[in-house]
Design an enzyme around this catalytic site. Structure first.
Site, PDB file in Angstrom:
ATOM      1  N   CYS A  45     -25.107   4.017 -13.233  1.00  0.00           N
ATOM      2  CA  CYS A  45     -24.118   5.097 -13.266  1.00  0.00           C
ATOM      3  C   CYS A  45     -24.712   6.337 -13.938  1.00  0.00           C
ATOM      4  CB  CYS A  45     -22.873   4.638 -14.022  1.00  0.00           C
ATOM      5  SG  CYS A  45     -21.602   5.918 -14.151  1.00  0.00           S
ATOM      6  N   CYS A  68     -18.436  -2.464 -17.127  1.00  0.00           N
ATOM      7  CA  CYS A  68     -18.476  -2.037 -15.731  1.00  0.00           C
ATOM      8  C   CYS A  68     -19.682  -2.629 -15.004  1.00  0.00           C
ATOM      9  CB  CYS A  68     -18.511  -0.509 -15.661  1.00  0.00           C
ATOM     10  SG  CYS A  68     -18.645   0.127 -13.966  1.00  0.00           S
ATOM     11  N   GLU A 118       0.824  -1.211   0.000  1.00  0.00           N
ATOM     12  CA  GLU A 118       0.000   0.000   0.000  1.00  0.00           C
ATOM     13  C   GLU A 118       0.863   1.268   0.000  1.00  0.00           C
ATOM     14  OE1 GLU A 118      -3.198   0.332  -0.469  1.00  0.00           O
ATOM     15  OE2 GLU A 118      -3.407  -1.835  -0.650  1.00  0.00           O
ATOM     16  N   CYS A 125     -17.142   1.356 -20.076  1.00  0.00           N
ATOM     17  CA  CYS A 125     -18.426   1.380 -19.380  1.00  0.00           C
ATOM     18  C   CYS A 125     -19.253   0.123 -19.623  1.00  0.00           C
ATOM     19  CB  CYS A 125     -19.219   2.619 -19.781  1.00  0.00           C
ATOM     20  SG  CYS A 125     -18.427   4.172 -19.291  1.00  0.00           S
ATOM     21  N   CYS A 185     -12.886   1.893 -14.932  1.00  0.00           N
ATOM     22  CA  CYS A 185     -13.313   3.288 -14.797  1.00  0.00           C
ATOM     23  C   CYS A 185     -12.074   4.185 -14.799  1.00  0.00           C
ATOM     24  CB  CYS A 185     -14.124   3.473 -13.514  1.00  0.00           C
ATOM     25  SG  CYS A 185     -15.010   5.052 -13.442  1.00  0.00           S
TER      26      CYS A 185
END
Length: 351
Positions: free
Chosen positions: A210, A204, A38, A201, A194
């Site tokens: 959306c 997605c 991370e 899209c 995205c």
């Protein structure tokens, strides 16, 4: 089903079916490996991080090994990854965990966020993956997903807009039993579908609800932050070499490239007489430009060809390294570029 109720289950289902599952820091509850990944992934893409992560684990397989190592060793492995404060904070964080937490990572996101280099979003990701804690993340990818899904037109890079987005991210959290899948799914969706440009899209899992897709405004959201032109700074690098080795200087702990090795930043007419070396050639090289978050550094490098290595000065601030060893040392990106080009530069006849 409302758009909020639909959101988290759709993310979890998609992540299980189509998300990323083979990254080297996945499929583990080891907080050390999760934390390391991370920190490296802050403002850095996965493809860039992968080789650094593997090399770092080979040298530092656990938290005690990082804490016990000299900072220079940590920064050597960080060289080229950028944002070097991350490497310094990583080393300091490891030492604090060993000294103040008996070598064990704090269990909650709130406690993790108190450690060096671990902000709120990073702390939440570590806690979600290692402990399954219900904690929201809000990195750049997640901001983009939320802004498009809910058609948010406020500037979410300003304090008020970001606070509102954090509140929304908290409301969207699923039950704690699927937090790892949900958190990874949010990361994967922003990184793979995205995306900032040319979002996919059709593939997605959120496309049915959306708002940005419904209104054909994907390319307009999030609203771009207003960026001021970054000021420029100047620096002169001296590439002092006899054809076999190179002079490098350990940067001060504070400031840019703190703790890394770099070329002496000085004017040749002032610096060279102090070394007492026989100078064969001083030749300007093409300028380099290197961007930082808050300014742009314009670098004017000069090749200083000398007859023999100098005696090291200033009580160890400088070191003389063979060219091959210098390439493997902890150096910032523009220094690495110049070191890689140096054999070809040295092969050119003197002016």
């Amino acid at each position: 089903m409302s758009e909020i109720d639909f959101f988290a289950p759709a993310i979890v289902r998609w992540q299980r079916q189509a998300g990323r599952h083979d990254l080297p820091w996945q499929n583990t509850r080891d907080p050390y490996r999760i934390w390391l990944s991370e920190i490296m992934l802050q403002q850095t893409q996965v493809a860039t991080v992968l080789p650094y992560y593997q090399r770092f684990l080979q040298r530092f397989p656990d938290l005690p090994s990082v804490a016990a190592a000299p900072l220079e060793d940590v920064l050597t492995l960080w060289g080229g990854l950028g944002y070097y404060a991350r490497g310094r904070n990583l080393h300091r964080c490891a030492q604090l965990i060993m000294a103040q937490h008996a070598g064990k990572f704090p269990a909650t996101a709130a406690q993790l966020a108190q450690l060096p280099g671990i902000g709120r979003s990073t702390a939440a990701a570590i806690a979600a993956f290692a402990q399954g804690e219900r904690a929201a993340i809000l990195d750049g990818n997640v901001k983009r997903v939320l802004c498009r899904y809910f058609a948010i037109t406020e500037d979410v890079f300003r304090a008020a807009g970001e606070r509102a987005l954090w509140e929304l991210a908290e409301r969207l959290l699923p039950a704690s039993g699927v937090m790892a899948e949900y958190t990874q799914g949010m990361m994967d969706l922003g990184a793979t579908l995205c995306t900032r440009r040319q979002p996919q899209c059709v593939a997605c899992p959120l496309h049915a609800h959306c708002r940005a897709r419904q209104e054909n405004r994907q390319h307009l959201l999030p609203v771009p932050r207003i960026r001021q032109k970054r000021p420029e700074r100047q620096a002169s690098f001296l590439l002092l070499s006899d054809g076999q080795g190179i002079l490098l200087e350990r940067r001060p702990a504070q400031g840019i490239w703190g703790g890394l090795l770099a070329f002496p930043e000085a004017e040749a007419a002032i610096f060279l007489p102090k070394l007492g070396v026989e100078v064969l050639e001083v030749r300007p090289l093409p300028n380099l430009q290197h961007g930082f978050t808050h300014f742009v550094l314009q670098i004017a490098p000069q090749l200083c060809r000398i007859a023999a290595p100098p005696e090291l000065v200033q009580e160890g601030a400088y070191c003389w390294l063979p060219l091959a060893a210098a390439l493997d040392a902890g150096t910032p990106s523009p220094v690495r570029k110049l070191l890689a080009a140096l054999p070809e530069i040295l092969a050119q006849p003197a002016a």
